[in-house]
Design a protein around this motif. Structure first.
Motif, PDB file in Angstrom:
ATOM      1  N   CYS A 161      -1.178  -5.978  11.481  1.00 47.28           N
ATOM      2  CA  CYS A 161      -0.684  -4.491  11.385  1.00 47.28           C
ATOM      3  C   CYS A 161      -1.709  -3.681  12.062  1.00 47.28           C
ATOM      4  O   CYS A 161      -2.925  -3.793  11.995  1.00 47.28           O
ATOM      5  CB  CYS A 161      -0.610  -4.226   9.771  1.00 47.28           C
ATOM      6  SG  CYS A 161      -0.096  -2.512   9.502  1.00 47.28           S
ATOM      7  N   CYS A 165      -3.662   2.112   7.204  1.00 45.39           N
ATOM      8  CA  CYS A 165      -3.705   3.057   6.403  1.00 45.39           C
ATOM      9  C   CYS A 165      -5.058   2.979   5.467  1.00 45.39           C
ATOM     10  O   CYS A 165      -5.537   1.869   5.609  1.00 45.39           O
ATOM     11  CB  CYS A 165      -2.500   2.762   5.431  1.00 45.39           C
ATOM     12  SG  CYS A 165      -0.882   2.453   6.056  1.00 45.39           S
ATOM     13  N   TYR A 167      -6.415   2.943   2.779  1.00 40.89           N
ATOM     14  CA  TYR A 167      -6.452   2.222   1.567  1.00 40.89           C
ATOM     15  C   TYR A 167      -6.588   0.708   1.685  1.00 40.89           C
ATOM     16  O   TYR A 167      -6.861  -0.298   1.144  1.00 40.89           O
ATOM     17  CB  TYR A 167      -5.458   2.561   0.294  1.00 40.89           C
ATOM     18  CG  TYR A 167      -4.245   2.592   0.881  1.00 40.89           C
ATOM     19  CD1 TYR A 167      -3.545   1.290   1.354  1.00 40.89           C
ATOM     20  CD2 TYR A 167      -3.587   3.642   1.270  1.00 40.89           C
ATOM     21  CE1 TYR A 167      -2.291   1.178   1.282  1.00 40.89           C
ATOM     22  CE2 TYR A 167      -2.403   3.673   1.741  1.00 40.89           C
ATOM     23  CZ  TYR A 167      -1.592   2.239   1.876  1.00 40.89           C
ATOM     24  OH  TYR A 167      -0.455   2.230   2.379  1.00 40.89           O
ATOM     25  N   CYS A 168      -6.141   0.249   3.023  1.00 46.94           N
ATOM     26  CA  CYS A 168      -5.616  -1.237   2.914  1.00 46.94           C
ATOM     27  C   CYS A 168      -6.515  -2.187   3.962  1.00 46.94           C
ATOM     28  O   CYS A 168      -7.066  -1.711   5.077  1.00 46.94           O
ATOM     29  CB  CYS A 168      -4.182  -1.283   3.730  1.00 46.94           C
ATOM     30  SG  CYS A 168      -3.461  -2.790   3.860  1.00 46.94           S
TER      31      CYS A 168
END
Ligand code: 5AD
Ligand code: SF4
Length: 447
Positions: A161, A165, A167-168
């Motif tokens: 990815c 994001c 948080y990820c």
């Protein structure tokens, strides 16, 4: 670590976390079968245990150490199973695992597990090995052909990815976005269908970012791949997960209206219903743009079942901002959803943001959100009561003559009748419960 004079013969792969890990776990099993291992029968100890780990939330790493402890407790090296740690914790914390857990023989990242057989040879000689390289998708070329017999199958089409994001951990543990080549995917899909699969779920961390060149060299997206796979005669159902709203193309929207084999179900995470929080999460979409997209999908396929992911208690989330999430839930009317308390992941930007939310506040918000989501799910299930639909039979139920399968909307349906696993049957949905529906068999389709 000493060499072993009783090389392992049986194995067990324990997969945690997402469907991609389930797929990877199956493929590791296939590699081990190819190497002459056999899966340990249920309830029996295995000589080799692969812990296929997840790093996305909570103290997953700590869980690994307790699992390792349980596997080795009170056992000499001779009696204890050989242990391999695979998956995203292996990728993120490989070195630490090796130093903290001397009983672990192998640490292998999600992009390197095709090298597991070589590592095993070393481990038998007493050499511990770590491989967390991220070669661009080489692993798929080195894996044995698929042999699994089951009416439903996963097919990884895309990995990694680029969205970041805040948080990820996925962009760090799975690497950047890579699409598997079109030809390889069609071949793998045909093979799993030959082996009995009637439904394929296309997997990717960001599956709708898949792109490739079709057989004529034309550049296509996930919609093109779905249209091509839909031509496989014995494949009856196609699903895909997980998507990002920003990679959702008009072509994919159209696919939902036009490709009959594409099931009316869409998992599209939103995470929050508040634009300030979405911005802090670096989601790159707003609540409004998400809702508009769902409207378009619904216009193409009015009966579509919608699913999502939610995080409560992102750093700085206020009560009013959380309430925006509750409103969005009711506006969408989800058929199903996954919701989580925010969990700071080491190395991600959000982990060091100010205003981390207290656990009690997160607990309370999660409970309120789940209440709403459960109400949504119940209402969706109830809306199907009385309707007829097809069910793909997946397994036997608890009682004599009872079977379980999935509706087109991914609901669990149980019914009685004279059928076998892999049948596509027509049922009437006689009663809807919160988590499953009861069906009455009407006919078994000739396929
Ligand atoms: N904390 C809580 N939930 C998370 N997810 C991803 N990272 C985190 C985190 N740090 C959730 C998101 C994502 C799903 C797979 O897991 O909702 O969509
Ligand atoms: Fe993680 Fe999904 Fe965001 Fe990618 S799009 S960073 S996988 S939450």
């Amino acid at each position: 670590m000493k060499p072993t004079d009783t090389p392992p013969k049986t194995y067990r792969v324990k997969s945690f976390g997402c469907q991609m890990n389930v797929y990877d776990g199956e493929r590791m099993g296939e590699l081990l079968n190819e190497k002459g291992f056999s899966q340990a029968p249920d309830g029996e100890d295995a000589d080799l245990v692969v812990l296929n780990t997840c790093h996305i939330r909570e103290k997953a790493a700590e869980k690994i150490y307790s699992d390792i402890g349980r596997l080795t407790k009170g056992k000499t090296q001779k009696k204890a199973p050989m242990i391999a740690v695979a998956g995203c914790v292996a990728q993120a914390e490989g070195e630490e695992i090796m130093s903290r857990a001397p009983s672990v023989s192998m640490v292998v990242g999600p992009q390197a597990y095709h090298r597991l057989p070589d590592m095993l040879d070393k481990a038998v000689k007493g050499e511990r090995a770590t491989d967390t390289d991220m070669p661009a998708i080489a692993k798929f070329d080195s894996l044995p052909a698929r042999k699994k017999r089951f009416p439903t199958a996963f097919l990884t089409v895309q990995e990694g990815c680029d969205k970041f994001c805040t948080y990820c951990v996925v962009p760090y543990t799975r690497g950047s976005e890579i699409s598997r080549p079109f030809g390889d995917l069609v071949d793998e899909a045909m093979r799993i269908v030959d082996n009995g699969a009637r439904e394929i779920t296309l997997l990717g961390q960001n599956v709708n970012a898949w792109s490739g060149d079709d057989a004529k060299g034309r550049s296509i997206g996930l919609d093109g791949l779905i249209r091509e796979l839909a031509k496989i005669p014995d494949l009856h159902r196609i699903r895909y997960t997980t998507s990002h709203p920003n990679d959702f193309t008009p072509g994919l929207v159209a696919c939902h209206g036009e490709v009959e084999k594409l099931m009316p179900y869409l998992h599209l995470p939103v995470q929050s219903g508040n634009d300030r929080v979405l911005k802090a999460m670096n989601r790159q979409h707003t609540a409004e743009s998400y809702l508009r997209l769902l409207e378009e999908v619904r216009a193409a396929r009015p009966d579509i079942a919608l699913s999502g992911d939610f995080i409560v208690g992102f750093p700085g989330e206020t009560e009013a901002e959380f309430k925006d999430t509750l409103s969005l839930v009711d506006e969408v009317g989800y058929a199903q959803a996954y919701s989580f308390k925010y969990s700071p992941r080491p190395g991600t930007p959000a982990a060091t943001m100010d205003n981390q939310i207290a656990k009690e506040v997160m607990d309370d918000r999660l409970q309120r959100l789940q209440e709403r989501l459960n109400r949504n799910q119940k209402a969706f299930n109830a809306s199907k009561a009385g309707q007829n639909c097809t069910v793909l039979v997946e397994r036997k139920g608890k009682f004599e003559n009872q079977w379980l399968g999935k509706s087109p909307w991914l609901q669990s349906v149980w019914f009685e009748g004279d059928v076998t696993i892999g049948d596509l049957v027509e049922v009437n949905l006689v009663e809807a419960g919160p988590n499953s529906l009861e069906g009455a068999l009407r006919e078994v389709a000739a396929i």
